[in-house]
Design an enzyme around this catalytic site. Structure first.
Site, PDB file in Angstrom:
ATOM      1  N   LYS A  55     -54.611  63.171  40.798  1.00  0.00           N
ATOM      2  CA  LYS A  55     -55.535  62.034  40.765  1.00  0.00           C
ATOM      3  C   LYS A  55     -55.424  61.287  42.092  1.00  0.00           C
ATOM      4  O   LYS A  55     -54.326  61.151  42.634  1.00  0.00           O
ATOM      5  CB  LYS A  55     -55.189  61.086  39.605  1.00  0.00           C
ATOM      6  CG  LYS A  55     -56.031  59.804  39.606  1.00  0.00           C
ATOM      7  CD  LYS A  55     -55.958  59.060  38.289  1.00  0.00           C
ATOM      8  CE  LYS A  55     -54.764  58.144  38.118  1.00  0.00           C
ATOM      9  NZ  LYS A  55     -54.625  57.090  39.150  1.00  0.00           N
ATOM     10  N   ASP A  65     -50.310  61.667  40.076  1.00  0.00           N
ATOM     11  CA  ASP A  65     -50.950  60.741  41.016  1.00  0.00           C
ATOM     12  C   ASP A  65     -50.509  61.056  42.440  1.00  0.00           C
ATOM     13  O   ASP A  65     -49.295  61.182  42.704  1.00  0.00           O
ATOM     14  CB  ASP A  65     -50.484  59.305  40.703  1.00  0.00           C
ATOM     15  CG  ASP A  65     -51.623  58.417  40.265  1.00  0.00           C
ATOM     16  OD1 ASP A  65     -52.795  58.752  40.519  1.00  0.00           O
ATOM     17  OD2 ASP A  65     -51.324  57.369  39.656  1.00  0.00           O
ATOM     18  N   ASP A  75     -48.692  56.533  39.371  1.00  0.00           N
ATOM     19  CA  ASP A  75     -47.817  55.812  40.291  1.00  0.00           C
ATOM     20  C   ASP A  75     -47.484  54.418  39.750  1.00  0.00           C
ATOM     21  O   ASP A  75     -46.741  53.664  40.387  1.00  0.00           O
ATOM     22  CB  ASP A  75     -48.364  55.785  41.725  1.00  0.00           C
ATOM     23  CG  ASP A  75     -49.727  55.125  41.840  1.00  0.00           C
ATOM     24  OD1 ASP A  75     -50.259  54.661  40.814  1.00  0.00           O
ATOM     25  OD2 ASP A  75     -50.263  55.074  42.966  1.00  0.00           O
ATOM     26  N   SER A  76     -47.979  54.094  38.542  1.00  0.00           N
ATOM     27  CA  SER A  76     -47.474  52.918  37.815  1.00  0.00           C
ATOM     28  C   SER A  76     -45.974  53.069  37.581  1.00  0.00           C
ATOM     29  O   SER A  76     -45.283  52.102  37.253  1.00  0.00           O
ATOM     30  CB  SER A  76     -48.212  52.751  36.472  1.00  0.00           C
ATOM     31  OG  SER A  76     -48.226  53.976  35.758  1.00  0.00           O
ATOM     32  N   GLU A  99     -57.250  57.744  44.305  1.00  0.00           N
ATOM     33  CA  GLU A  99     -58.046  56.524  44.144  1.00  0.00           C
ATOM     34  C   GLU A  99     -59.187  56.462  45.154  1.00  0.00           C
ATOM     35  O   GLU A  99     -59.010  56.794  46.330  1.00  0.00           O
ATOM     36  CB  GLU A  99     -57.143  55.290  44.312  1.00  0.00           C
ATOM     37  CG  GLU A  99     -56.106  55.178  43.218  1.00  0.00           C
ATOM     38  CD  GLU A  99     -55.295  53.892  43.282  1.00  0.00           C
ATOM     39  OE1 GLU A  99     -55.608  52.994  44.098  1.00  0.00           O
ATOM     40  OE2 GLU A  99     -54.330  53.786  42.498  1.00  0.00           O
ATOM     41  N   GLU A 116     -60.964  51.909  35.964  1.00  0.00           N
ATOM     42  CA  GLU A 116     -59.961  50.878  35.660  1.00  0.00           C
ATOM     43  C   GLU A 116     -60.560  49.480  35.826  1.00  0.00           C
ATOM     44  O   GLU A 116     -61.099  49.134  36.898  1.00  0.00           O
ATOM     45  CB  GLU A 116     -58.742  51.049  36.587  1.00  0.00           C
ATOM     46  CG  GLU A 116     -57.659  49.996  36.304  1.00  0.00           C
ATOM     47  CD  GLU A 116     -56.302  50.311  36.902  1.00  0.00           C
ATOM     48  OE1 GLU A 116     -56.109  51.400  37.482  1.00  0.00           O
ATOM     49  OE2 GLU A 116     -55.409  49.446  36.763  1.00  0.00           O
TER      50      GLU A 116
END
Ligand code: KIV
Length: 255
Positions: free
Chosen positions: A108, A80, A41-42, A110, A172
């Protein structure tokens, strides 16, 4: 490559991961032999021009996962789950299913969300964890896990995700010694970004690696190309050629 191959690489060799958001870059990095492609999602920052990842939608992710999947032959494609797409187990199952239909081989998410991770894995959807700096909810982009209590919490979260069966965990922006402790404590491979050399693999944002941003490079990134400069120079040459009527030449024209 599949998620079991990724697991088997722990302790054998380092796992290589890059982000990609479009067909052509995905095709190039897949052909170059990358193990895993993360449609992160960057995308919100490097493709869509947002300040952070918080505005990225499921529709954004689906469109870009589809594009990447069209270019990939051998790498694993991880998609993501964007912010708020996995607030409940029901949402997570539905939205992860949509990312898989779009062409992801795994998703993925978080943080430590045991209920969600368990439900996805039980449904047969491979999950990659993400601990340390969590951009979807972080108040600042500072390194996480410097304080002892925070470090112990991240280790506990990693062990929990490991016990639930995630196929890898992104770490991260945490101190390298903490990343080493986690890597030694879990069976699943750790994939570092700003987490030092002891992780089982490394991930970089493609646009950082190829120097797309004007003079900006995060400390954790290694810049292999200055594409910002190269593209700028190429565009200036094009502008000059058009203005000077050197382009199009006869060979570009039809008779
Ligand atoms: O969105 C992303 O690109 C990521 C990486 C920084 C791991 O989550």
């Amino acid at each position: 490559m599949n998620v079991d191959d990724v697991r088997r690489l722990k302790g054998v060799r380092k796992i290589t991961v890059l982000t990609a958001y479009d067909y052509q870059i995905a095709k190039i990095i897949d052909a170059a032999g990358i193990d895993m492609i993360l449609v992160g999602d960057s995308l919100g920052m490097v493709v869509l021009g947002y300040e952070d990842t918080k505005q990225v939608t499921m529709e954004d992710m689906i469109r870009h996962i589809q594009a990447v999947a069209r270019g990939v032959r051998s790498a694993i494609v991880v998609g993501d789950l964007p912010i708020h797409s996995y607030d409940t187990v029901e949402d997570a199952l539905a939205n992860a299913g949509r990312l898989m239909e779009a062409g992801a081989h795994a998703v993925k998410l978080e943080g430590n969300r045991p209920d969600i991770v368990k439900a996805l894995i039980e449904r047969g959807i491979p999950v990659q964890g993400h601990l340390g700096l969590l951009p979807q909810t972080a108040q600042s982009m500072k390194v996480k896990g410097k304080r002892r209590s925070e470090a112990e919490r991240i280790i506990a979260d990693a062990k929990k995700l490991d016990s639930l069966g995630v196929f890898s965990i992104v770490l991260e922006c945490i101190p390298m010694d903490l990343a080493r402790r986690i890597t030694e404590a879990v069976e699943t491979p750790t994939i570092g970004i700003g987490a030092g050399v002891h992780c089982d693999g490394q991930v970089l944002v493609m646009n950082d690696m190829i120097g797309m941003d004007d003079g900006y490079s995060p400390r954790h990134a290694n810049v292999y190309l200055d594409l910002n400069d190269l593209i700028g120079k190429a565009v200036k040459s094009y502008i000059e050629d058009v203005k000077a009527e050197r382009f199009p030449a006869d060979r570009h024209s039809f008779h």
